[in-house]
Enzyme design. Sequence first.
Site, short mmCIF file in Angstrom:
data_model
loop_
_atom_site.label_atom_id
_atom_site.label_comp_id
_atom_site.label_asym_id
_atom_site.label_seq_id
_atom_site.Cartn_x
_atom_site.Cartn_y
_atom_site.Cartn_z
N ASP A 251 8.63 -30.89 -5.18
CA ASP A 251 7.58 -30.52 -6.41
C ASP A 251 6.45 -30.19 -5.48
O ASP A 251 6.07 -30.84 -4.48
CB ASP A 251 7.54 -31.70 -7.07
N ASN A 259 -3.35 -24.18 -11.54
CA ASN A 259 -3.36 -23.24 -12.63
C ASN A 259 -4.55 -23.46 -13.39
O ASN A 259 -5.34 -22.45 -13.87
CB ASN A 259 -2.24 -23.48 -13.54
N HIS A 264 -3.46 -18.83 -13.94
CA HIS A 264 -1.96 -18.77 -13.86
C HIS A 264 -1.38 -17.74 -13.07
O HIS A 264 -0.36 -17.76 -12.23
CB HIS A 264 -1.25 -18.57 -15.20
N ASP A 268 1.21 -18.34 -10.37
CA ASP A 268 2.55 -17.78 -10.10
C ASP A 268 2.67 -17.12 -8.63
O ASP A 268 3.80 -17.16 -8.23
CB ASP A 268 2.66 -16.40 -10.88
N GLU A 294 7.05 -26.28 -11.57
CA GLU A 294 6.84 -26.32 -10.13
C GLU A 294 7.76 -27.19 -9.36
O GLU A 294 7.74 -27.78 -8.28
CB GLU A 294 5.38 -27.01 -9.60
#
Length: 381
Positions: A251, A259, A264, A268, A294
């Site tokens: 994780d 974010n 975002h 990404d 994630e």
Amino acid sequence: MQFIPSALLLLFAATFFCIWLLERQRQHLLLFSLAFLTISVATVAQLTLWPADIGYNTIVTASLYSAGPLLLVEGVLARSGKSMPLVEHAAWFAGIVGVLASFYYVQNDLQVRVYVLNFGMGCIFLSGVWKIRHLVRGSVIDRAMLWLLSGLALTFFARTMLTGGSVPTDNIEAFFESQFWVWAQFTMSVVGVAMGLALVVVASADVILALKAERDSDPLTGLLNRRGLQMRVPRLLALVKRKPIAIVACDIDRFKGINDRFGHAAGDAVLQTFAGIIKSKLRAGDIVARTGGEEFVIVMKDAPVGDAFLLAERLRRAIVDVRFDGLPADFAVTCSFGIAELHDGEGLWDAIGRADKILYAAKRAGRNRTFAEGVQLPNAA
């Protein structure tokens, strides 16, 4: 009846063109279409003696017969991500056409022209076989493509050596009555149909496999998604009876904050780079999937928990040293890992659940660390 081979080849040319219209990113389909079309036109030009002048007809048909194999080989190579250099195309084309022209205008010998043309076409196919020889270790479809091209090459040599002696040296009318021509028409019909059908099957299989891969893959990272991982469960459960399998849950720490702070698009970019680092560090045969925003899962075959721990630590340290696009140069992305062993008789998702619990213990202990069963597990309530 004599135009049946040409009609069959034209039918396959139209078929591949129609498939290409639906799948335009697959340029090799257009090359297949042009290859079948070229050979079809060549046989018609030869049968109808167009152009009527034998010298011109020799050059036209030699050009078409040379272009057909070159287009087909280029299509096969393009499917495998390779290509034949343009200078090699030109050398094959000019060599065959030039020799055939010389054996009409300098020394007229129809039999030699037949041998040169057919052996030349066979050699073009063999050169393609050599360039895709690595496919012998590929999938069933890849190996089938390799053997198809090999068989096609051999038919030109075998047919010519067995029947080439029946070709007259300068009598065109007698040529169309020769044993060579009869067998050439027969093999063109049979082999042409077999090759066309085989390539249609290959093209269809490619499309189906691509759709399956798209269904089972995460579009952002290119890793497996949950469905793709689930499809591999039966094989993993069968393997665990013989070899240890480690499950690594991973994780990205405080990903929501990335974010929120940087947008975002930056998030990404982090996910894509993160996935690339994982893929670059894994062993052949290991499986990695993105199972959530994630969240990632790594399945390590034939690996005890201790080996998985060492790999996770290498990944964790590598991630800390990476600078991600869209983030400040001094911003460090970290991640945490939890590792469990898949037990015989246990479901994969049950083992992933245990690895997740260990992962969250690592996060509660401060993040940016690796916990594993029997290796390091403080505060794992």
